[in-house]
Write a protein that holds these residues in place. Structure first.
Motif, PDB file in Angstrom:
ATOM      1  N   VAL A 143       9.146   1.611  -1.179  1.00 14.29           N
ATOM      2  CA  VAL A 143       9.669   0.969  -2.393  1.00 14.29           C
ATOM      3  C   VAL A 143      11.009   0.306  -2.079  1.00 14.29           C
ATOM      4  O   VAL A 143      11.247  -0.850  -2.442  1.00 14.29           O
ATOM      5  CB  VAL A 143       9.820   1.994  -3.545  1.00 14.29           C
ATOM      6  CG1 VAL A 143      10.504   1.350  -4.747  1.00 14.29           C
ATOM      7  CG2 VAL A 143       8.460   2.542  -3.954  1.00 14.29           C
ATOM      8  N   ALA A 155       0.845  -1.198   0.000  1.00 16.23           N
ATOM      9  CA  ALA A 155       0.000   0.000   0.000  1.00 16.23           C
ATOM     10  C   ALA A 155       0.878   1.245   0.000  1.00 16.23           C
ATOM     11  O   ALA A 155       0.589   2.229  -0.682  1.00 16.23           O
ATOM     12  CB  ALA A 155      -0.937  -0.010   1.208  1.00 16.23           C
ATOM     13  N   GLY A 156       1.970   1.202   0.753  1.00 15.88           N
ATOM     14  CA  GLY A 156       2.913   2.316   0.757  1.00 15.88           C
ATOM     15  C   GLY A 156       3.597   2.464  -0.589  1.00 15.88           C
ATOM     16  O   GLY A 156       3.818   3.570  -1.087  1.00 15.88           O
ATOM     17  N   ALA A 179      -1.163  -0.290  -6.796  1.00 17.67           N
ATOM     18  CA  ALA A 179      -2.490   0.191  -6.393  1.00 17.67           C
ATOM     19  C   ALA A 179      -3.581  -0.804  -6.793  1.00 17.67           C
ATOM     20  O   ALA A 179      -4.654  -0.833  -6.196  1.00 17.67           O
ATOM     21  CB  ALA A 179      -2.770   1.553  -7.005  1.00 17.67           C
ATOM     22  N   PHE A 238      10.215  -5.247 -10.765  1.00 16.99           N
ATOM     23  CA  PHE A 238       9.997  -4.317  -9.653  1.00 16.99           C
ATOM     24  C   PHE A 238       9.297  -3.043 -10.130  1.00 16.99           C
ATOM     25  O   PHE A 238       8.403  -2.527  -9.460  1.00 16.99           O
ATOM     26  CB  PHE A 238      11.317  -3.970  -8.961  1.00 16.99           C
ATOM     27  CG  PHE A 238      11.712  -4.977  -7.914  1.00 16.99           C
ATOM     28  CD1 PHE A 238      10.891  -5.200  -6.812  1.00 16.99           C
ATOM     29  CD2 PHE A 238      12.881  -5.697  -8.027  1.00 16.99           C
ATOM     30  CE1 PHE A 238      11.243  -6.127  -5.834  1.00 16.99           C
ATOM     31  CE2 PHE A 238      13.240  -6.632  -7.056  1.00 16.99           C
ATOM     32  CZ  PHE A 238      12.420  -6.840  -5.964  1.00 16.99           C
ATOM     33  N   LEU A 239       9.697  -2.544 -11.288  1.00 13.01           N
ATOM     34  CA  LEU A 239       9.063  -1.321 -11.791  1.00 13.01           C
ATOM     35  C   LEU A 239       7.579  -1.562 -12.067  1.00 13.01           C
ATOM     36  O   LEU A 239       6.734  -0.724 -11.786  1.00 13.01           O
ATOM     37  CB  LEU A 239       9.777  -0.826 -13.049  1.00 13.01           C
ATOM     38  CG  LEU A 239      11.227  -0.351 -12.823  1.00 13.01           C
ATOM     39  CD1 LEU A 239      11.875   0.074 -14.132  1.00 13.01           C
ATOM     40  CD2 LEU A 239      11.285   0.791 -11.821  1.00 13.01           C
ATOM     41  N   VAL A 246      11.831  -3.704  -2.294  1.00  8.35           N
ATOM     42  CA  VAL A 246      12.912  -4.262  -3.123  1.00  8.35           C
ATOM     43  C   VAL A 246      13.831  -5.127  -2.262  1.00  8.35           C
ATOM     44  O   VAL A 246      14.179  -6.248  -2.639  1.00  8.35           O
ATOM     45  CB  VAL A 246      13.711  -3.133  -3.822  1.00  8.35           C
ATOM     46  CG1 VAL A 246      14.963  -3.682  -4.495  1.00  8.35           C
ATOM     47  CG2 VAL A 246      12.834  -2.419  -4.846  1.00  8.35           C
ATOM     48  N   VAL A 281       5.651  -1.713  -8.766  1.00  5.98           N
ATOM     49  CA  VAL A 281       5.411  -0.375  -8.221  1.00  5.98           C
ATOM     50  C   VAL A 281       4.270   0.300  -8.979  1.00  5.98           C
ATOM     51  O   VAL A 281       3.359   0.882  -8.397  1.00  5.98           O
ATOM     52  CB  VAL A 281       6.690   0.484  -8.304  1.00  5.98           C
ATOM     53  CG1 VAL A 281       6.379   1.940  -7.949  1.00  5.98           C
ATOM     54  CG2 VAL A 281       7.758  -0.066  -7.378  1.00  5.98           C
ATOM     55  N   ARG A 282       4.320   0.144 -10.319  1.00  3.05           N
ATOM     56  CA  ARG A 282       3.324   0.810 -11.143  1.00  3.05           C
ATOM     57  C   ARG A 282       1.920   0.260 -10.887  1.00  3.05           C
ATOM     58  O   ARG A 282       0.932   0.972 -10.960  1.00  3.05           O
ATOM     59  CB  ARG A 282       3.706   0.618 -12.618  1.00  3.05           C
ATOM     60  CG  ARG A 282       3.280   1.735 -13.514  1.00  3.05           C
ATOM     61  CD  ARG A 282       4.151   1.858 -14.759  1.00  3.05           C
ATOM     62  NE  ARG A 282       4.359   0.647 -15.505  1.00  3.05           N
ATOM     63  CZ  ARG A 282       5.554   0.224 -15.915  1.00  3.05           C
ATOM     64  NH1 ARG A 282       6.630   0.908 -15.638  1.00  3.05           N
ATOM     65  NH2 ARG A 282       5.683  -0.893 -16.607  1.00  3.05           N
ATOM     66  N   ALA A 302       2.294   1.661  -3.420  1.00  2.98           N
ATOM     67  CA  ALA A 302       1.292   2.203  -4.342  1.00  2.98           C
ATOM     68  C   ALA A 302       1.224   3.721  -4.267  1.00  2.98           C
ATOM     69  O   ALA A 302       0.899   4.388  -5.239  1.00  2.98           O
ATOM     70  CB  ALA A 302      -0.077   1.597  -4.040  1.00  2.98           C
ATOM     71  N   LEU A 303       1.534   4.257  -3.095  1.00  3.68           N
ATOM     72  CA  LEU A 303       1.480   5.704  -2.924  1.00  3.68           C
ATOM     73  C   LEU A 303       2.777   6.374  -3.346  1.00  3.68           C
ATOM     74  O   LEU A 303       2.926   7.591  -3.219  1.00  3.68           O
ATOM     75  CB  LEU A 303       1.182   6.031  -1.466  1.00  3.68           C
ATOM     76  CG  LEU A 303      -0.274   5.814  -1.088  1.00  3.68           C
ATOM     77  CD1 LEU A 303      -0.421   5.638   0.395  1.00  3.68           C
ATOM     78  CD2 LEU A 303      -1.116   6.973  -1.581  1.00  3.68           C
ATOM     79  N   GLY A 304       3.723   5.577  -3.822  1.00  2.00           N
ATOM     80  CA  GLY A 304       4.971   6.160  -4.292  1.00  2.00           C
ATOM     81  C   GLY A 304       5.893   6.582  -3.164  1.00  2.00           C
ATOM     82  O   GLY A 304       6.742   7.447  -3.331  1.00  2.00           O
TER      83      GLY A 304
END
Ligand SMILES: [Zn+2]
Lengths: 219, 191
Positions: free
Chosen positions: B28, B18-19, B69, B61-62, B32, B65-66, B21-23
């Motif tokens: 992140v 969730a964190g 959400a 990983f990218l 990783v 992250v993308r 997703a918020l960038g």
């Protein structure tokens, strides 16, 4: 609608490979053609995919090359688009929360966590988020279905991730999610799997579980 | 840039996502660190080349992250989700390279496909993998080999037929029967 068993026979031996993502090109297209129109084979594929997903956890772990983490994070930062991470999103949510309080009948919020348009005439519940008697922010619980929680924090003088959970009137606790606070400001919206009237208390904690603020919702 | 946040290393997977997703940079980074060995290990197993495996893992990983959400905890563990994304990318990379995969001769394959895997071996697996290991151990060896080659090594039935020196139809049916049997075993275990 279900296809004829004859067609099912023709793809039967390929369903496992299809489910595991191993078919390509024409073979994949042929199976896909059948699967979209045949619920029996589609269920078969779904269940085989689920089994495959579980088995992937058996793959061995291995140390990546030196500085792998640094290289991933560099690429991530290069890719992270500025608008997405700016304050516009937060402001949008604050605005949304305010609109909601004003009793608007519909609202649209943009952003990665944007709720679907919420419609309704019911008044949202609101409460002050506080710690030791000091107000740190505000909480709104929508009276619509699904229930949305809007939170704004304005006096938490740090940056980082906070976690939000709610306690229901029957004593259950639900996690709402993790949210970012930048330089003391943060605002967000998230869905909760409960009706607005069931929410008794919201709690904001830091990553270590220390309570930053709580809000008690009275009906 | 925020410094490393050790507390995040103990946060639950889905909360961490969730964190992500918020960038949130710290989330992140923690994500990783938590998953790099597993994702890289899977990518390396499939593509068999350190450089390609690193590319695949970075890309994975990218993507994670993308799409964080959109991750839905009800649809499975975060680890499974992350591994599945990596696996698809690794298989794409493998097909693109058109390298001719040889029969795996590493220790992992030897253990996974051994004639008599023991429940004790399950203890060496990560927590989320132990049930899958126990189910796999109940398959006849020839089915188990096909399933492991297809799922963990990303081999097609045609490639399996070649490396195992069996007819294509046999490879396909072993794979199908093996997976179907595993599905039943998993269903029993969860019911
Ligand atoms: Zn069918």
């Amino acid at each position: 609608m279900t296809s004829s068993p004859l067609e099912c026979d023709e793809v039967r031996d390929d369903l496992a490979e299809f489910a595991l993502g191993l078919l390509s090109g024409r073979e994949r297209a042929r199976v896909l053609d059948h699967v979209v129109s045949c619920s029996t084979c589609r269920h078969e594929v779904e269940s085989l995919t689920a089994v495959g997903d579980r088995l992937v956890t058996l793959a061995p772990s291995s140390d990546p090359p030196t500085d792998f983490e640094t290289r991933v994070l560099e690429r991530y930062r290069a890719n992270a688009a500025a608008p997405r991470r700016g304050r516009g999103r937060e402001l949008g949510l604050v605005a949304a929360a305010l609109v909601l309080v004003a009793g608007a009948t519909a609202l649209v919020v943009r952003g990665p966590h944007a709720p679907a348009p919420v419609a309704g005439h019911d008044t949202p519940l609101s409460a002050t988020l506080a710690a030791d008697g000091h107000a740190l922010g505000h909480l709104w619980v929508s009276a619509s279905v699904p229930t949305w929680i809007y939170v704004s924090l304005d006096d938490a003088s740090w940056s980082g991730t906070v976690w939000c959970s709610v306690t229901l009137r029957d004593g259950r606790t639900l996690d709402v999610g993790a949210f970012a606070v930048h330089h003391g400001h943060g605002a967000w919206a998230a869905r909760v799997a409960a009706t607005g009237r069931e929410v008794r208390e919201a709690r904001i904690t830091d990553v270590a579980g220390h309570v930053i603020a709580t809000a008690t919702v009275s009906t | 840039m925020r410094s490393r946040t050790p507390a995040l290393d103990h946060v639950a997977d889905d909360a961490l996502l969730a964190g992500v997703a918020l960038g949130d940079d710290a989330c992140v980074g923690a994500f990783v660190r938590r998953y790099q060995r597993r994702l890289f290990g899977l990518a390396l197993t499939i593509v068999g080349d350190v450089g390609v495996a690193e590319d695949v893992t970075q890309e994975a990983f990218l993507r994670i992250v993308r799409h964080a959400a959109a991750y839905d905890v009800r649809r499975g563990a975060a680890s499974t989700w992350a591994l599945t994304i990596t696996r698809h990318l690794a298989i794409d990379a493998l097909r693109l390279r058109r390298a001719i995969p040889t029969a795996p001769d590493d220790q992992v394959f030897a253990t996974l496909a051994s004639p008599a895997p023991s429940p004790e071996d399950a203890a060496t697996q990560s927590d989320d993998a132990a049930p899958a290991w126990l189910a796999l151990a109940q398959l006849p060896q020839e089915q188990r080999r096909c399933v492991v080659l297809a799922v963990i090594y990303g081999r097609t039935a045609a490639e399996i037929a070649e490396s195992e020196s069996i007819p294509l139809g046999t490879a396909k049916s072993r794979l199908r029967l093996g997976l179907a049997r595993l599905r039943d075993l998993v269903a029993q275990e969860t019911s």
